[in-house]
Motif scaffolding. Structure first.
Motif, mmCIF file in Angstrom:
data_model
loop_
_atom_site.group_PDB
_atom_site.id
_atom_site.type_symbol
_atom_site.label_atom_id
_atom_site.label_comp_id
_atom_site.label_asym_id
_atom_site.label_seq_id
_atom_site.Cartn_x
_atom_site.Cartn_y
_atom_site.Cartn_z
ATOM 1 N N GLU A 56 31.536 29.715 11.408
ATOM 2 C CA GLU A 56 32.115 30.675 12.357
ATOM 3 C C GLU A 56 32.352 30.026 13.718
ATOM 4 O OE1 GLU A 56 33.246 33.813 12.143
ATOM 5 O OE2 GLU A 56 33.019 33.652 9.982
ATOM 6 N N GLY A 59 35.326 27.860 13.304
ATOM 7 C CA GLY A 59 36.498 28.713 13.175
ATOM 8 C C GLY A 59 36.977 29.260 14.512
ATOM 9 N N ARG A 60 36.040 29.647 15.374
ATOM 10 C CA ARG A 60 36.431 30.144 16.700
ATOM 11 C C ARG A 60 37.099 29.046 17.520
ATOM 12 N NH1 ARG A 60 31.728 33.045 15.923
ATOM 13 N NH2 ARG A 60 30.421 31.544 16.986
ATOM 14 N N LYS A 61 36.593 27.833 17.416
ATOM 15 C CA LYS A 61 37.222 26.720 18.138
ATOM 16 C C LYS A 61 38.630 26.452 17.621
ATOM 17 C CE LYS A 61 32.909 24.472 19.333
ATOM 18 N NZ LYS A 61 32.014 23.350 19.144
ATOM 19 N N VAL A 62 38.800 26.476 16.306
ATOM 20 C CA VAL A 62 40.111 26.250 15.700
ATOM 21 C C VAL A 62 41.063 27.382 16.080
ATOM 22 C CG1 VAL A 62 41.370 26.112 13.509
ATOM 23 C CG2 VAL A 62 39.233 24.834 13.813
ATOM 24 N N ASP A 63 40.586 28.628 15.975
ATOM 25 C CA ASP A 63 41.432 29.765 16.347
ATOM 26 C C ASP A 63 41.845 29.703 17.817
ATOM 27 O OD1 ASP A 63 41.243 30.721 13.773
ATOM 28 O OD2 ASP A 63 39.754 32.269 14.248
ATOM 29 N N GLY A 64 40.894 29.352 18.675
ATOM 30 C CA GLY A 64 41.213 29.239 20.106
ATOM 31 C C GLY A 64 42.249 28.164 20.376
ATOM 32 N N SER A 66 44.460 27.089 18.238
ATOM 33 C CA SER A 66 45.742 27.557 17.684
ATOM 34 C C SER A 66 46.431 28.510 18.642
ATOM 35 C CB SER A 66 45.511 28.259 16.345
ATOM 36 O OG SER A 66 45.031 27.348 15.382
ATOM 37 N N VAL A 67 45.666 29.400 19.232
ATOM 38 C CA VAL A 67 46.251 30.357 20.190
ATOM 39 C C VAL A 67 46.816 29.623 21.398
ATOM 40 C CG1 VAL A 67 45.683 32.221 21.794
ATOM 41 C CG2 VAL A 67 44.866 32.309 19.440
ATOM 42 N N ARG A 68 46.084 28.631 21.897
ATOM 43 C CA ARG A 68 46.557 27.887 23.082
ATOM 44 C C ARG A 68 47.810 27.072 22.764
ATOM 45 N NH1 ARG A 68 41.032 26.915 23.491
ATOM 46 N NH2 ARG A 68 41.315 24.775 22.844
#
Length: 69
Positions: A56, A59-64, A66-68
């Motif tokens: 998790e 995943g949060r680092k990857v999602d962040g 991706s958003v940036r």
């Protein structure tokens, strides 16, 4: 106006000339090596929760990222 399908994706990505891409590319192989063949139902509760928490966090680092992007 006529809609057409996009061209088929090639099987290979452009060669990375960026150190960030070169650093990120092996991450999938590292993650796969850590979890391939693991049956999470066979882990004890403490280990399963620890692995899930680590996934998790990643995943949060990857999602962040991706958003940036």
């Amino acid at each position: 106006m006529t809609l057409t399908a996009p061209p088929a994706a090639s099987d290979s990505l452009p060669e990375p000339d960026n150190f960030r891409v070169a650093a990120i590319a092996p991450a999938g192989a590292i993650l796969a090596a850590a979890v391939d063949g693991v049956r999470f139902g066979q882990l004890d509760d403490t280990e399963a929760v620890a692995v899930l928490a680590a996934l998790e966090t990643l995943g949060r680092k990857v999602d962040g990222a991706s958003v940036r992007m």
